[in-house]
Design an enzyme around this catalytic site. Structure first.
Site, PDB file in Angstrom:
ATOM      1  N   LYS A  83       0.849  -1.193   0.000  1.00  0.00           N
ATOM      2  CA  LYS A  83       0.000   0.000   0.000  1.00  0.00           C
ATOM      3  C   LYS A  83       0.880   1.236   0.000  1.00  0.00           C
ATOM      4  CE  LYS A  83      -4.465  -0.710   2.183  1.00  0.00           C
ATOM      5  NZ  LYS A  83      -5.227  -0.483   3.429  1.00  0.00           N
TER       6      LYS A  83
HETATM    7  C1  E4P Z   1      -8.519  -0.306   3.180  1.00  0.00           C
HETATM    8  O1  E4P Z   1      -7.672  -0.854   2.574  1.00  0.00           O
HETATM    9  C2  E4P Z   1      -8.232   0.505   4.365  1.00  0.00           C
HETATM   10  O2  E4P Z   1      -7.680  -0.302   5.369  1.00  0.00           O
HETATM   11  C3  E4P Z   1      -9.475   1.188   4.716  1.00  0.00           C
HETATM   12  O3  E4P Z   1      -9.793   2.053   3.710  1.00  0.00           O
HETATM   13  C4  E4P Z   1      -9.462   1.921   6.000  1.00  0.00           C
HETATM   14  O4  E4P Z   1     -10.745   1.898   6.392  1.00  0.00           O
HETATM   15  P1  E4P Z   1     -11.276   2.619   7.658  1.00  0.00           P
HETATM   16  O5  E4P Z   1     -11.841   3.915   7.188  1.00  0.00           O
HETATM   17  O6  E4P Z   1     -12.337   1.680   8.130  1.00  0.00           O
HETATM   18  O7  E4P Z   1     -10.171   2.778   8.628  1.00  0.00           O
END
Ligand code: E4P
Length: 215
Positions: A83
């Site tokens: 990521k």
């Molecule tokens: C996805 O890959 C992320 O971990 C996610 O967008 C984060 O989500 P949240 O808003 O529930 O923390």
């Protein structure tokens, strides 16, 4: 539409994997912190549970820092996807990682279709479009994902669009309608999707009536 689980809890991944419906996993620094475990250890374990892509986040501010960090993370397992933050430095790193280093990247925290476009143009394997965090300040996530899918289709980008930060079944439905490639969902929502009170009521009635059938 593929289903990824958004978690850093290995036991939850094991339970979801057993259903045969899981296509991959995403983590983020918050979820790894909540697991109470070491980053590399938990990512390696999850990569061993699911054969699908497992996103693990690189931390850094410059493209050089992100590239170096991404290479370390990619070495954890063959199914790791790194990521990378949706920043100028992040997208600079994406071009190098995807183009030269053969490392798959998930550009995270995209809140607009123009950001999604830039991530696609940079050659990211995935772009994560964040729904509930946007809805918290403006109820626009439906339009955002529809536009992102249109951008992908208009120009034939190969990047897979991930609907991320989903909190409700309505978010899942919006992603199904828009035709995104993937949703990444928290475990509570994943297991909730199997259930409906009318299913429970009907099955309870059938079980009761079955007892009355002469055997
Ligand atoms: C996805 O890959 C992320 O971990 C996610 O967008 C984060 O989500 P949240 O808003 O529930 O923390």
């Amino acid at each position: 539409m593929k289903i990824f689980l958004d978690t850093a809890d290995a036991e939850t991944v094991r339970k979801a994997q057993a259903t045969g419906l899981l296509d991959g996993v995403t983590t983020n620094p918050t979820k790894v912190a909540q697991s109470g475990r070491k980053f590399r250890e938990v990512v390696a374990e999850i990569c061993g549970i699911t054969p699908g892509p497992v996103s693990a986040e690189a931390m850094g501010e410059t493209a050089e820092q992100l590239i170096a960090e991404a290479q370390q993370i990619a070495a954890i397992a063959p199914n790791v996807v790194v990521k990378i933050p949706m920043t100028m430095a992040g997208l600079t790193a994406v071009g190098v990682l995807e183009g030269e280093k053969n490392i798959r990247v998930n550009v995270t925290m995209a809140f607009s279709s123009t950001q999604a476009y830039l991530a696609m143009k940079a050659g990211a394997s995935y772009v994560s479009i964040v729904l509930s965090r946007l809805d918290a300040i403006a109820n626009e996530s439906d339009i955002l994902i529809e536009d992102a899918v249109t951008v992908k289709q208009n120009f034939g980008f190969l990047t897979e669009i991930i609907g991320a930060s989903l909190k409700t079944q309505n978010h899942v439905l919006s992603c199904l309608r828009a035709g995104v490639d993937v949703v990444t969902i928290p475990e509570g929502l994943f297991f909730q999707m199997f259930e409906h009170p009318l299913t429970d009521a009907a099955l309870a009635q059938f079980a009761e009536d079955w007892e009355k059938v002469p055997k």
